[in-house]
Design an enzyme around this catalytic site. Structure first.
Site, mmCIF file in Angstrom:
data_model
loop_
_atom_site.group_PDB
_atom_site.id
_atom_site.type_symbol
_atom_site.label_atom_id
_atom_site.label_comp_id
_atom_site.label_asym_id
_atom_site.label_seq_id
_atom_site.Cartn_x
_atom_site.Cartn_y
_atom_site.Cartn_z
ATOM 1 C CB SER A 135 1.807 2.402 2.670
ATOM 2 O OG SER A 135 2.903 2.071 1.712
ATOM 3 C CE LYS A 161 2.417 -1.050 1.333
ATOM 4 N NZ LYS A 161 1.382 -1.154 0.103
ATOM 5 C CE LYS A 163 5.036 1.571 -0.963
ATOM 6 N NZ LYS A 163 4.323 0.923 -2.066
ATOM 7 C CG ASP A 188 4.485 -2.793 -1.566
ATOM 8 O OD1 ASP A 188 5.196 -3.312 -2.641
ATOM 9 O OD2 ASP A 188 3.737 -1.988 -1.850
ATOM 10 C CD GLU A 213 1.712 -4.582 -1.420
ATOM 11 O OE1 GLU A 213 1.793 -4.278 0.057
ATOM 12 O OE2 GLU A 213 1.111 -3.823 -2.205
ATOM 13 C CG ASP A 238 0.046 -3.756 -5.524
ATOM 14 O OD1 ASP A 238 -0.838 -3.561 -6.659
ATOM 15 O OD2 ASP A 238 0.506 -2.716 -4.997
ATOM 16 C CE LYS A 262 -2.127 -0.291 -4.745
ATOM 17 N NZ LYS A 262 -0.563 -0.279 -5.155
ATOM 18 N N GLY A 290 -3.608 1.276 -1.681
ATOM 19 C CA GLY A 290 -3.650 2.535 -2.139
ATOM 20 C C GLY A 290 -2.787 3.313 -3.147
HETATM 21 O O1 OSB Z 1 2.489 -0.454 -3.955
HETATM 22 O O2 OSB Z 1 0.821 -0.081 -2.817
HETATM 23 C C1 OSB Z 1 1.703 0.527 -3.610
HETATM 24 C C2 OSB Z 1 1.628 4.443 -3.535
HETATM 25 C C3 OSB Z 1 1.931 4.467 -4.632
HETATM 26 C C4 OSB Z 1 1.966 3.585 -5.671
HETATM 27 C C5 OSB Z 1 2.170 2.173 -5.045
HETATM 28 C C6 OSB Z 1 1.911 1.832 -3.842
HETATM 29 C C7 OSB Z 1 1.645 3.064 -3.039
HETATM 30 C C8 OSB Z 1 1.469 2.850 -1.490
HETATM 31 C C9 OSB Z 1 0.629 3.918 -0.705
HETATM 32 O O3 OSB Z 1 2.028 1.822 -0.781
HETATM 33 C C10 OSB Z 1 -0.613 3.660 -0.388
HETATM 34 C C11 OSB Z 1 -1.170 4.813 0.263
HETATM 35 O O4 OSB Z 1 -1.011 5.367 1.197
HETATM 36 O O5 OSB Z 1 -2.150 5.545 -0.589
HETATM 37 MG MG MG Z 2 2.017 -2.355 -3.501
#
Ligand code: OSB
Ligand code: MG
Length: 374
Positions: A135, A161, A163, A188, A213, A238, A262, A290
């Protein structure tokens, strides 16, 4: 099992690079670890709450309060035989799933050790390796993002992925797709869009994304179902998915075609397995998300990802992408094929570095059972 002690700690761990999402930037993680001692064994759980209540309503400080004042004493008084009993014990406490998961998951760790099996095996996992993705946070510029993608692909990661948010979306996807026409790519939004952005969101369909996402509200199913009708790209939920019933509602309403699981968001291993099973029975693929976890939460994500329905690459990646030094030994590593091998040894499969944890601890509290009256 007889619980002898529950110890809650807060650790400060700086990320190797800042992580920016549509809701903010994280530079330093305030990690909560629950250590449970029972029957001569020690189990560890991680609370994945953010520093501020921006991903969900929980935060490091709210979870600290709920664990030390409510959940910890309840658990100490009950001393259940396994983590699967936690949802009933915590039944009267509304919400606070990340706080609950920290304790429940520590008990599953103890149970796996007591039975002499890997956590993966105890959960019903079937995989020997799991496929991994990364991510990537919002970057200061597109060239910086492209060079980051280049190195993650070179490392072997199977899915990228991105953001995204208004102003950091189609232009970015276009640049990435021009350079890499056929990599597995997703995005995402962490709830950065509104239904009135639907026309704009249909432009995402041009980039062959595996999924988008959580484009809309963090607590929504209905507007996502309206949006999904207009998109070819599958929506993945999510934030909205808190439990098995939410999975049933989302599938019934066609709010999404993919689900991110999660551990913290759903309250621990019991509910994560229930979410997985409900999705699998209905042919909906899941993957493990994550929350910038330390090695302890990461090891739990790895075990969970070994369940059969986790068919898509997760956001579970190498320790070195987050930390200079992880609190488990060895750190999590990813093969050049972009896979993590599921540990086969008893428990979580990694050594917990208690000396390092002690050095990084900024607050610590031992929790005792409520006084039993009558
Ligand atoms: O939305 O998946 C998410 C990190 C912090 C809060 C929300 C998210 C995320 C990530 C990071 O996308 C995932 C990771 O590398 O741990
Ligand atoms: Mg997410």
């Amino acid at each position: 099992m007889k619980i002898d002690a529950i110890i809650l700690r807060e650790l400060h761990l700086p990320l190797v690079r800042p992580f920016e999402t549509s809701f903010g930037v994280t530079r330093n993680r305030r990690i909560l670890l629950a250590e449970i001692r029972a029957d001569g064994l020690v189990g560890w759980g991680e609370c994945t709450a953010g520093e501020r209540p921006f991903f969900s309503a929980e935060s490091t400080d709210s979870a600290w309060t709920v664990i030390t004042q409510e959940l910890g004493p309840m658990l100490a008084a009950e001393s259940p035989d396994n983590g699967g009993k936690c949802p009933r014990i915590f039944h009267h406490v509304r919400g606070n799933p990340m706080a609950k998961a920290a304790l429940e998951n520590a008990l599953w760790d103890i149970d796996a050790q007591a039975l002499g099996v890997s956590l993966s095996r105890l959960l019903g996992g079937v995989r020997e390796t799991i496929p991994c993705g990364v991510s990537l946070g919002i970057q200061p510029s597109i060239p910086e993002l492209l060079s980051m993608i280049e190195s993650e692909l070179a490392a072997g990661y199977q899915r990228i992925k991105l953001k995204c948010k208004p102003g950091w979306d189609v232009e970015v996807f276009d640049a990435v797709r021009n350079r890499w026409p056929s990599i597995t790519l997703s995005c995402d939004a962490n709830s950065a869009y509104k239904l009135r952005d639907s026309d704009h969101l249909t432009e995402f369909d041009a980039f062959d994304l595996l999924m988008i996402e959580q484009p809309l509200w963090h607590d929504d199913f209905y507007y996502h179902s309206m949006l999904q009708k207009r998109l070819e790209t599958p929506i993945c939920l999510d934030e909205s998915i808190r439990n098995r019933r939410d999975v049933l509602a989302a599938i019934e309403m066609e709010s999404c075609r993919i689900i991110n699981v999660k551990l913290g968001r759903v309250g621990g291993f019991s509910e994560a397995i229930a979410v997985h099973n409900a999705a699998q029975e209905r042919g909906i693929p899941v993957w493990c998300g994550g929350m910038l976890e330390s090695g302890i939460g990461r090891s739990h994500n790895i075990a969970l990802s070994s369940l059969e329905g986790f068919t898509l690459p997760g956001d579970v990646s190498a320790s070195s992408r987050y930390w200079q030094e992880d609190i488990i030994e060895p750190g999590v590593t990813v093969s050049s094929q972009g896979e993590i091998a599921i540990p086969q040894t008893a428990g979580c499969g990694y050594e917990v570095r208690t000396d390092l944890i002690e050095r990084l601890t900024v607050r610590k509290e031992t929790i005792r059972a409520f006084e039993l009256v009558g």
